[in-house]
Enzyme design. Structure first.
Site, mmCIF file in Angstrom:
data_model
loop_
_atom_site.group_PDB
_atom_site.id
_atom_site.type_symbol
_atom_site.label_atom_id
_atom_site.label_comp_id
_atom_site.label_asym_id
_atom_site.label_seq_id
_atom_site.Cartn_x
_atom_site.Cartn_y
_atom_site.Cartn_z
ATOM 1 N N TYR A 1 -12.519 0.796 -6.361
ATOM 2 C CA TYR A 1 -12.264 0.216 -7.547
ATOM 3 C C TYR A 1 -13.392 -0.429 -8.163
ATOM 4 O O TYR A 1 -13.619 -0.400 -9.393
ATOM 5 C CB TYR A 1 -11.115 -1.055 -7.523
ATOM 6 C CG TYR A 1 -9.664 -0.505 -7.611
ATOM 7 C CD1 TYR A 1 -9.245 0.455 -6.994
ATOM 8 C CD2 TYR A 1 -9.037 -1.098 -8.761
ATOM 9 C CE1 TYR A 1 -7.743 0.665 -6.923
ATOM 10 C CE2 TYR A 1 -7.690 -0.795 -8.829
ATOM 11 C CZ TYR A 1 -6.974 -0.052 -7.827
ATOM 12 O OH TYR A 1 -5.767 0.560 -8.368
ATOM 13 N N LYS B 1 -7.420 5.186 6.896
ATOM 14 C CA LYS B 1 -7.598 6.599 7.019
ATOM 15 C C LYS B 1 -8.873 6.782 7.879
ATOM 16 O O LYS B 1 -9.917 7.600 7.289
ATOM 17 C CB LYS B 1 -7.928 7.196 5.569
ATOM 18 C CG LYS B 1 -7.574 8.765 5.566
ATOM 19 C CD LYS B 1 -6.387 9.397 5.664
ATOM 20 C CE LYS B 1 -6.356 10.879 5.761
ATOM 21 N NZ LYS B 1 -4.996 11.401 6.391
ATOM 22 N N ASP C 1 -1.291 8.158 5.147
ATOM 23 C CA ASP C 1 -0.284 9.018 4.791
ATOM 24 C C ASP C 1 1.018 8.801 5.723
ATOM 25 O O ASP C 1 2.027 8.965 5.226
ATOM 26 C CB ASP C 1 -0.902 10.566 5.036
ATOM 27 C CG ASP C 1 -1.685 10.589 6.495
ATOM 28 O OD1 ASP C 1 -1.899 9.809 7.207
ATOM 29 O OD2 ASP C 1 -1.814 11.840 6.912
ATOM 30 N N ASP D 1 -2.739 -0.688 -3.643
ATOM 31 C CA ASP D 1 -2.084 -0.613 -4.913
ATOM 32 C C ASP D 1 -0.992 0.866 -4.770
ATOM 33 O O ASP D 1 0.033 0.421 -5.213
ATOM 34 C CB ASP D 1 -3.485 0.235 -5.909
ATOM 35 C CG ASP D 1 -2.766 0.685 -7.097
ATOM 36 O OD1 ASP D 1 -1.878 -0.262 -7.781
ATOM 37 O OD2 ASP D 1 -3.014 1.585 -7.541
ATOM 38 N N ASP E 1 3.463 -0.273 -4.700
ATOM 39 C CA ASP E 1 4.254 0.280 -5.399
ATOM 40 C C ASP E 1 5.744 0.950 -4.725
ATOM 41 O O ASP E 1 6.774 0.869 -5.086
ATOM 42 C CB ASP E 1 3.836 1.252 -6.387
ATOM 43 C CG ASP E 1 3.243 0.721 -7.762
ATOM 44 O OD1 ASP E 1 3.030 -0.428 -7.868
ATOM 45 O OD2 ASP E 1 3.148 1.294 -8.873
HETATM 46 C C1 IPM Z 1 -1.970 -3.094 -10.103
HETATM 47 C C2 IPM Z 1 -2.320 -2.433 -11.187
HETATM 48 C C3 IPM Z 1 -3.503 -2.208 -11.568
HETATM 49 C C4 IPM Z 1 -4.205 -1.965 -10.345
HETATM 50 C C5 IPM Z 1 -4.278 -1.752 -12.818
HETATM 51 C C6 IPM Z 1 -3.431 -2.185 -14.046
HETATM 52 C C7 IPM Z 1 -5.637 -1.993 -13.010
HETATM 53 O O1 IPM Z 1 -1.906 -1.100 -11.009
HETATM 54 O O2 IPM Z 1 -1.993 -4.438 -10.359
HETATM 55 O O3 IPM Z 1 -1.379 -2.687 -9.153
HETATM 56 O O4 IPM Z 1 -4.550 -0.840 -10.120
HETATM 57 O O5 IPM Z 1 -4.664 -2.822 -9.272
HETATM 58 MN MN MN Z 2 -0.566 -0.913 -9.118
#
Ligand code: IPM
Ligand code: MN
Length: 357
Positions: free
Chosen positions: A142, A191, A224, A248, A252
Site C-alpha cells: 500500500y 506467502k 491462499d 485487507d 472482508d
Molecule cells: C479498508 C478499505 C481501504 C483499504 C480502502 C478504502 C483504501 O478497503 O479499510 O479495508 O484498502 O485499506
Molecule cells: Mn478493505
C-alpha cells in the site's frame, strides 16, 4: 471524563451512521458521567468537493488534537474517475499514516441470533465464529514504491511490497497482546513459499514470539490456504496477524461469512491511545440519505473507542449488551432483515440502542 472526539463523517451513509454513534455516545455520557465534545472534519469525497483535497490539513490537525477519532466511510461513484492521489480512499490511507496507526484490529464475529445471516452451512457456524484479524496498516504494498514506465513491450506499472523487521515486530506485539488474553494461539498469514518479504515476515514473527511470548503457539498459514480455510472451518481461528494487503482481503472474507458486515467494527491504533475507529463496511452510496443503513457497526466502533482509547470497559460492555438486546427483541435494519422480525431505520435503531443503555 471529558473527551474530545473528532468525527470524520465522510461520504454516502457516513453522516447518518456517525449520527447514530453520536446518539449512543451521548447516552453513555449521561449514564456514566462523561462529557463528549464532537468536532466534525471533512474526509474523502466531500473533502474533495469542499477543499479540493481528500484529506485537508484542518482534518489532520483536528484529529491530532483530539483524544480519538470516529470515522464513517469514504468514497462514491461521483469520485470514481479521479486519479489515484485524488481519490477519496487516499484520504483514509493518508490519515492512517499521519496518525501513525500501524495496527488495524478487525474482529469478525457471528452475533447470537444472526446465525441465519451467515452464507455458510449451519453446522460450520453453530458454535459461533470470532476471528480477530490484526492487519498491518501503514506498510507493505500500500505504501511501497510504485511507478509506471514503458519499454519495447509497451507501458507497464509496478508496486512494491516491503517490510522491515521493526514493522513486523510491532504488529506482532499487538497480535500477541490480544492472543495472550484469549486462546494463546496465533495464526500468521503470509506467502513465504514465493515472496521474500513473507519469508522475513515469518522468521520475524517466530523469533519475536519465542523471545517475548513463549506461551503463545504460533502457526503459519499461506494466504491462499487461509482464504480456503476461512470458509471451510472458520471456528478453528482466533487471532490472526498479517500484512496490509492480505489483511485487507481476508478481513472482508471473514466479515462476509458472519453475514452481517453491517454489525462489524474496527480499530486502528499506533503507539498512543489516540486511535481511529470505523465500521468495516463502506459508504454504500446506493442507500445514502434514505435512513436505511445499519448504524450498529459504527456504534460498536464507538464502543471500541471507549474501551481501547479510554479504558472504559463498563461503558463498552453496556453498548454491546444494548446491541444484543435489540437483536433479541427482533429489531432489524434492512441488511439483516428476516421474516417475522421488525424492520427499523438507521436513526430509530440508534435511538433504540441508546435507550437500552
Ligand atoms: C479498508 C478499505 C481501504 C483499504 C480502502 C478504502 C483504501 O478497503 O479499510 O479495508 O484498502 O485499506
Ligand atoms: Mn478493505
Amino acid at each position: 471524563m471529558k473527551l474530545n472526539i473528532a468525527v470524520l463523517d465522510g461520504d454516502g451513509i457516513g453522516p447518518e451512521i456517525c449520527r447514530g454513534a453520536v446518539t449512543v455516545l451521548e447516552r453513555v455520557g449521561e449514564k456514566f458521567g462523561h462529557e463528549f465534545e464532537f468536532k466534525h472534519y471533512p474526509i474523502g469525497g466531500c473533502a474533495i468537493d469542499e477543499c479540493g483535497d481528500p484529506l485537508p490539513e484542518k482534518t489532520v490537525e483536528g484529529c491530532l488534537k483530539s483524544d480519538s477519532v470516529l470515522l464513517g466511510a469514504v468514497g462514491g461513484y461521483k469520485w470514481d474517475d479521479l486519479p489515484g492521489d485524488m481519490r477519496p480512499e487516499k484520504g483514509l490511507l493518508r490519515i492512517r499514516r499521519a496518525m501513525g496507526l500501524y495496527s488495524n484490529i478487525r474482529p469478525a464475529k457471528l452475533w447470537k441470533g444472526l446465525a441465519n445471516a451467515s452464507p455458510l452451512k449451519h453446522e460450520l457456524v453453530k458454535d459461533g465464529i470470532e476471528i480477530i484479524i490484526v492487519r498491518e496498516l501503514t506498510g507493505g504494498i500500500y505504501f511501497g514504491e510504485r511507478g509506471r514506465g514503458s519499454d519495447e513491450n509497451g507501458d507497464y506499472a509496478w508496486d512494491t511490497e516491503r517490510y522491515s523487521v521493526k514493522e513486523i515486530e510491532r504488529i506482532t506485539r499487538i497480535a500477541c497482546e490480544l492472543a495472550v488474553k484469549r486462546s494463546k494461539k496465533l495464526v500468521s498469514v503470509d506467502k513465504a513459499n514465493v515472496l521474500e518479504s513473507s519469508r522475513l515476515w515469518r522468521k520475524t514473527v517466530h523469533e519475536y514470539c519465542a523471545k517475548n511470548y513463549p506461551q503463545i503457539e504460533v502457526k503459519d498459514v499461506l494466504v491462499d490456504n487461509m482464504a480456503m480455510q476461512i470458509v471451510k472451518d472458520p471456528a478453528q481461528f482466533d487471532v490472526v496477524v498479517t500484512s496490509n494487503m492480505f489483511g485487507d482481503i481476508l478481513s472482508d472474507e471473514a466479515a462476509q461469512i458472519t453475514g452481517s458486515i453491517g454489525m462489524l467494527a474496527s480499530s486502528s491504533l499506533g503507539d498512543t491511545k489516540r486511535g481511529l475507529y470505523e465500521p468495516i463496511h463502506g459508504s454504500a452510496p446506493d442507500i445514502a440519505g434514505q435512513d436505511k443503513a445499519n448504524p450498529v457497526a459504527t456504534i460498536l466502533a464507538a464502543a471500541m473507542m471507549l474501551r481501547d482509547s479510554f479504558d472504559l470497559t463498563a461503558e463498552y460492555a453496556a453498548i454491546e449488551i444494548a446491541v444484543q438486546k435489540t437483536i433479541d427483541e427482533g429489531l432489524r435494519t434492512a441488511d439483516i432483515m428476516e421474516e417475522g422480525k421488525q424492520l427499523v431505520g438507521c436513526s430509530r435503531m440508534s435511538e433504540l440502542i441508546a435507550q437500552k443503555i
